[in-house]
Design an enzyme around this catalytic site. Structure first.
Site, PDB file in Angstrom:
ATOM      1  N   ASP A  67       0.812  -1.219   0.000  1.00 51.34           N
ATOM      2  CA  ASP A  67       0.000   0.000   0.000  1.00 51.34           C
ATOM      3  C   ASP A  67       0.846   1.270   0.000  1.00 51.34           C
ATOM      4  O   ASP A  67       2.066   1.219   0.187  1.00 51.34           O
ATOM      5  CB  ASP A  67      -0.960  -0.004   1.209  1.00 51.34           C
ATOM      6  CG  ASP A  67      -0.278  -0.430   2.514  1.00 51.34           C
ATOM      7  OD1 ASP A  67       0.966  -0.383   2.584  1.00 51.34           O
ATOM      8  OD2 ASP A  67      -0.990  -0.806   3.451  1.00 51.34           O
ATOM      9  N   ASP A 142      -7.168  -2.149  14.130  1.00 51.66           N
ATOM     10  CA  ASP A 142      -8.571  -2.337  13.741  1.00 51.66           C
ATOM     11  C   ASP A 142      -8.748  -3.612  12.913  1.00 51.66           C
ATOM     12  O   ASP A 142      -9.785  -3.822  12.294  1.00 51.66           O
ATOM     13  CB  ASP A 142      -9.088  -1.106  12.970  1.00 51.66           C
ATOM     14  CG  ASP A 142      -8.363  -0.886  11.645  1.00 51.66           C
ATOM     15  OD1 ASP A 142      -7.509  -1.717  11.271  1.00 51.66           O
ATOM     16  OD2 ASP A 142      -8.650   0.113  10.965  1.00 51.66           O
ATOM     17  N   HIS A 144      -6.996  -4.598  10.278  1.00 56.10           N
ATOM     18  CA  HIS A 144      -6.764  -4.546   8.828  1.00 56.10           C
ATOM     19  C   HIS A 144      -5.509  -5.307   8.392  1.00 56.10           C
ATOM     20  O   HIS A 144      -4.536  -5.410   9.133  1.00 56.10           O
ATOM     21  CB  HIS A 144      -6.716  -3.096   8.313  1.00 56.10           C
ATOM     22  CG  HIS A 144      -5.555  -2.286   8.786  1.00 56.10           C
ATOM     23  ND1 HIS A 144      -5.625  -0.921   8.950  1.00 56.10           N
ATOM     24  CD2 HIS A 144      -4.284  -2.613   9.117  1.00 56.10           C
ATOM     25  CE1 HIS A 144      -4.460  -0.468   9.346  1.00 56.10           C
ATOM     26  NE2 HIS A 144      -3.624  -1.471   9.453  1.00 56.10           N
ATOM     27  N   GLU A 149      -9.601  -1.620   5.524  1.00 57.10           N
ATOM     28  CA  GLU A 149     -10.220  -1.243   6.787  1.00 57.10           C
ATOM     29  C   GLU A 149     -11.515  -2.032   7.011  1.00 57.10           C
ATOM     30  O   GLU A 149     -12.047  -2.637   6.062  1.00 57.10           O
ATOM     31  CB  GLU A 149     -10.501   0.263   6.767  1.00 57.10           C
ATOM     32  CG  GLU A 149      -9.259   1.131   6.561  1.00 57.10           C
ATOM     33  CD  GLU A 149      -8.295   1.149   7.757  1.00 57.10           C
ATOM     34  OE1 GLU A 149      -8.081   0.094   8.393  1.00 57.10           O
ATOM     35  OE2 GLU A 149      -7.738   2.222   8.043  1.00 57.10           O
TER      36      GLU A 149
HETATM   37  P1  PGA Z   1       2.323  -1.449  12.575  1.00 56.83           P
HETATM   38  O1  PGA Z   1       1.121  -1.478  11.564  1.00 56.83           O
HETATM   39  O2  PGA Z   1       3.310  -2.460  12.089  1.00 56.83           O
HETATM   40  O3  PGA Z   1       2.880  -0.059  12.512  1.00 56.83           O
HETATM   41  O4  PGA Z   1       1.769  -1.803  13.926  1.00 56.83           O
HETATM   42  C1  PGA Z   1       0.623  -2.715  11.170  1.00 56.83           C
HETATM   43  C2  PGA Z   1      -0.442  -2.540  10.139  1.00 56.83           C
HETATM   44  O5  PGA Z   1      -1.104  -1.493  10.124  1.00 56.83           O
HETATM   45  O6  PGA Z   1      -0.629  -3.447   9.315  1.00 56.83           O
END
Ligand code: PGA
Length: 284
Positions: A67, A142, A144, A149
């Protein structure tokens, strides 16, 4: 699914890097899906060490990132803290330190004039590369995967997504605050591979560490499959899924004893102490 529980972040990262390196050694032309965020940084550091000290060769590896924020692109003329693109993140945390060829790197282009057309082409590029062999994933608080999302279709493809408040809060705290960028100014949209795209990878390596991920890891692995926790799509994955957690992230799993038992059996099988064949259902 194979769930591996490591003592801490360092051990999780070493295990993950070993797994990726093993795949590259087996197939030097590996098509490797990569993730951004705080979670994989230790894994990337270990891969860099392996490249420098052990000659791990990325010269034929093809990468596809999950992404990128919309409206953001790499700008190497800016100091690191003012360029919060994922392209810049990957450059700093991995690509600049290994011998991957620039033409083999694919990251969604947050500055594409026609994002929808770009998304279509990104899917096409993955197909042309023969599909993703190994996809590295984190998990958001959350639930994802990438920027899929809650509410994203579990069949979704690469597209533009609006980010949740929780994701904005987490990414603001991890990356944007230090840059002195106002929260309202951080991008609220992103281009993301879809869940359907991710599920077409041949294997998945999902990482999570820390107490704040414990609840959502349990929901994703052991709760119902739901678009409200898009990482729960792992339960629909038909390839080989390896989930590497530290003890904190694993702390709310109900079946933790079983995962540890399987891990021990696997180690015994690998050491040749339990015959040669991996029994069905044990390999995950
Ligand atoms: P993070 O994010 O590694 O910064 O905890 C993980 C994600 O959003 O997939």
């Amino acid at each position: 699914m194979e769930v591996i529980i490591k003592k801490n972040y360092e051990e999780m990262s070493r295990y993950a890097a070993e797994l990726i390196a093993g795949q590259i050694r087996k197939n030097p032309r590996l098509v490797l899906g990569l993730a951004t965020g705080a979670t994989p940084v230790g894994t990337y550091k270990e891969l860099i060490r392996m490249h420098r000290e052990e000659g791990l060769d990325f010269s034929q590896v093809i990468t596809f990132n999950l992404d990128e924020y919309l409206g953001v692109g790499i700008d190497l003329s800016k100091p690191y803290h003012l360029d919060q693109s994922y392209a810049r993140f990957m450059h700093e945390e991995l690509f600049a330190h290994i011998n991957v060829k620039p033409e083999n790197i694919h990251i969604p282009d947050g500055l594409a004039p026609d994002p929808e057309e770009f998304c279509r082409q990104y899917e096409e590029a993955i197909r042309e590369a023969g599909g993703i062999d190994l996809q590295v994933l984190g998990i958001g608080r959350d639930g994802h995967w990438a920027f899929n999302e809650p509410g994203s279709s579990l069949a979704s493809r690469t597209r533009v997504q609006a980010l949740t408040k929780e994701t904005l809060d987490d990414n603001y705290a991890s990356f944007y605050r230090q840059a002195g960028i106002a929260r309202e100014e951080m991008p609220h949209f992103a281009i993301t591979m879809g869940i359907g795209t991710i599920l077409e990878a041949r294997s998945i390596l999902m990482l999570a560490n820390g107490k704040k991920k414990a609840k959502v890891v349990a929901q994703a692995l052991e709760g119902p499959v739901t678009s409200q926790v898009t990482a729960s799509a792992i339960q629909l994955f038909s390839g080989k899924a390896t989930i590497v957690l530290d003890e904190e992230a694993a702390s709310e799993l109900k079946n933790i004893e079983y995962y540890r038992h399987v891990e021990k059996l696997q180690a015994e099988l690998a050491a040749g102490r339990r015959g040669k064949r991996v029994p069905e259902g044990v390999a995950g």
